[in-house]
Design a protein around this motif. Structure first.
Motif, short mmCIF file in Angstrom:
data_model
loop_
_atom_site.label_atom_id
_atom_site.label_comp_id
_atom_site.label_asym_id
_atom_site.label_seq_id
_atom_site.Cartn_x
_atom_site.Cartn_y
_atom_site.Cartn_z
N GLU A 62 48.76 32.37 70.92
CA GLU A 62 48.36 31.82 69.63
C GLU A 62 47.04 31.04 69.74
N LEU A 63 46.92 30.28 70.83
CA LEU A 63 45.68 29.52 71.03
C LEU A 63 44.49 30.43 71.26
N GLU A 99 53.63 32.69 74.63
CA GLU A 99 53.44 32.84 73.18
C GLU A 99 52.47 31.79 72.65
N THR A 100 52.61 30.57 73.11
CA THR A 100 51.72 29.49 72.68
C THR A 100 50.29 29.76 73.13
N LEU A 101 50.13 30.20 74.36
CA LEU A 101 48.79 30.52 74.85
C LEU A 101 48.18 31.67 74.06
N CYS A 110 57.88 31.00 76.03
CA CYS A 110 57.31 30.09 75.03
C CYS A 110 55.89 29.70 75.40
N LEU A 111 55.66 29.45 76.67
CA LEU A 111 54.31 29.12 77.12
C LEU A 111 53.35 30.28 76.85
#
Length: 108
Positions: free
Chosen positions: A21-22, A17-19, A14-15
């Motif tokens: 996206e950012l 994937e979030t990074l 999850c981390l």
């Protein structure tokens, strides 16, 4: 340097994937994302070494094993895991174990 094993956990995925996206939305740089992942590696290794006190025993038929770069990889068949309350049986399991006392843990 800390082990990167925990990047493949639900939290680590999850981390990442979030990074990603950012980075795609240009809110952070790729270099910052790498720094965040390295900090995650250190933090999760430290937290697990300091906070987890549960013990699990296991037994099974050893299919293969390997020791390379201070990392044990075991593949067991007909394995049984026990803690004080639960017994779990599985047909096959791969266990990856790293030395928590190695130099990888000294980066605080």
């Amino acid at each position: 340097m800390s082990y990167q094993l925990y990047r493949n956990t639900t939290l680590g995925n999850c981390l990442q994937e979030t990074l990603d996206e950012l980075i795609q939305s240009q809110q952070i740089s790729p270099q910052l994302a790498i720094r965040v992942l390295l900090e995650f590696d250190k933090a999760i290794n430290h937290a697990l070494s300091q906070r987890v006190r549960n013990r699990v025993t296991f037994k099974g038929d050893l299919n293969t094993y390997r020791f390379c770069d201070n990392v044990w990889t075991l593949v067991l068949k007909k394995a049984e895991f026990n803690d004080c309350l639960t017994k779990i049986k599985v047909d096959k399991v791969k266990i990856v174990a790293c030395d928590g006392r190695s130099g990888a843990q000294k980066d605080d």
